[in-house]
Write an enzyme that holds these catalytic residues in place. Sequence first.
Site, short mmCIF file in Angstrom:
data_model
loop_
_atom_site.label_atom_id
_atom_site.label_comp_id
_atom_site.label_asym_id
_atom_site.label_seq_id
_atom_site.Cartn_x
_atom_site.Cartn_y
_atom_site.Cartn_z
N GLU A 1 -5.45 -5.40 10.52
CA GLU A 1 -4.41 -4.41 10.77
C GLU A 1 -4.67 -3.70 12.11
OE1 GLU A 1 -2.46 -3.04 6.92
OE2 GLU A 1 -4.22 -1.80 7.16
N ASN B 1 0.87 -1.18 0.00
CA ASN B 1 0.00 0.00 0.00
C ASN B 1 0.90 1.23 0.00
OD1 ASN B 1 -1.83 2.04 0.50
ND2 ASN B 1 -2.29 1.41 2.60
N TRP B 2 0.98 1.90 -1.15
CA TRP B 2 1.90 3.04 -1.27
C TRP B 2 1.30 4.32 -0.67
CZ3 TRP B 2 3.91 2.22 -7.04
CH2 TRP B 2 4.70 1.07 -7.06
N LYS B 3 0.07 4.27 -0.22
CA LYS B 3 -0.59 5.43 0.39
C LYS B 3 -0.39 6.68 -0.47
CE LYS B 3 0.12 3.32 4.87
NZ LYS B 3 0.01 3.46 6.30
N HIS C 1 -9.56 0.97 5.09
CA HIS C 1 -8.27 1.17 5.77
C HIS C 1 -8.50 2.09 6.96
CE1 HIS C 1 -4.15 2.35 6.59
NE2 HIS C 1 -3.76 1.30 5.88
N SER D 1 3.31 -2.59 10.33
CA SER D 1 4.77 -2.56 10.48
C SER D 1 5.45 -3.86 10.05
CB SER D 1 5.16 -2.18 11.91
OG SER D 1 4.72 -0.86 12.19
N GLY E 1 2.79 -1.30 4.33
CA GLY E 1 2.83 0.13 4.04
C GLY E 1 4.26 0.60 3.82
N GLY E 2 4.87 1.12 4.88
CA GLY E 2 6.21 1.73 4.78
C GLY E 2 7.23 0.86 4.06
N GLY F 1 2.35 1.79 10.87
CA GLY F 1 3.30 2.90 10.75
C GLY F 1 4.03 3.24 12.03
N GLU G 1 -6.91 4.48 8.08
CA GLU G 1 -6.70 5.92 7.79
C GLU G 1 -7.94 6.51 7.13
OE1 GLU G 1 -3.01 5.35 5.70
OE2 GLU G 1 -2.05 4.79 7.59
C1 PEP Z 1 -0.84 -0.05 6.10
O1 PEP Z 1 -0.89 1.12 5.82
O2 PEP Z 1 -1.73 -0.79 5.72
C2 PEP Z 1 0.29 -0.53 6.90
C3 PEP Z 1 0.20 -1.72 7.42
O3 PEP Z 1 1.35 0.32 7.07
P1 PEP Z 1 2.77 -0.04 7.74
O4 PEP Z 1 3.25 -1.30 7.11
O5 PEP Z 1 3.65 1.13 7.41
O6 PEP Z 1 2.53 -0.21 9.19
#
Ligand code: PEP
Length: 264
Positions: free
Chosen positions: A176, A10-12, A104, A222, A243-244, A182, A106
């Site tokens: 999640e 997920n490049w957000k 999600h 994470s 994500g990251g 994050g 967010e």
């Molecule tokens: C996400 O945004 O779905 C996520 C899991 O981010 P991260 O891996 O950065 O925690």
Amino acid sequence: MSRKPIIAGNWKMNLLQSEAKALFDGIKDFAKGFSESQLPGIVIAPTFTSLSAVASEKCNCGAGCDKIAIAAQNCHWKSSGAYTGEVSVEMVKDAGCDYVIIGHSERRQYFSETDEMINLKAKSILAGGLIPIICCGETLEQRESGITDSHIASQIKAALDGISSEDVAKSVIAYEPIWAIGTGKTCDANEANRVIAMIRNVVKEVAGVSAADSIRILYGGSVKPSTIEEQMSKSDIDGALVGGASLTAESFNEIIANTMKVSV
Ligand code: PEP
């Protein structure tokens, strides 16, 4: 039953088109070295503005890279109309998407996305021939007050309400925990597996045993190259939403490679 794992990035709200294409190429070059059956399912979710650019980088060489799928990070449930700023399922499909991430945390937190909207989106995505990646998860406060399971069960029941067992079977869920997104804090792999097994039981309750056996349930929060092997060694974890660590080809490819060591 064996379920093919999925590693989704997920490049957000990151990367301009040229950067997105370059990152996609880095993942594609890695995947080219393998056949489809050796790789997990790979799903990449760029921003709306980069969807077509990234989809145009997809190749047709016969190797595993052909099968990298594209996801939108959101969509509207209506097919068209006066919804300024929104994008329909048909539009993201037209831009090259196979999947859509919905719910999600967010989007729930910053854009007031409700369980009801997520259900409408899931139905519309499935009706349009795409696959929803339905996110769920608890806050730290909910975890500490002991309501993790009931909260997540209610999110899942609401998201899947009125969806046929066949459609549930092809859907994807991402568990999640919000406190792990994050933050660098990963949920203990045994605990993530426990919650995911609980989600699978909820799916069994609402859509039957065959849908529960087929649906892929990912862990997100994470995920890093150093955590994925342990996570993927658990019975109910079918992959990761990243994500990251999906923002460089080096770390994302390492997550894929480490997944291949334990499952696929
Ligand atoms: C996400 O945004 O779905 C996520 C899991 O981010 P991260 O891996 O950065 O925690």
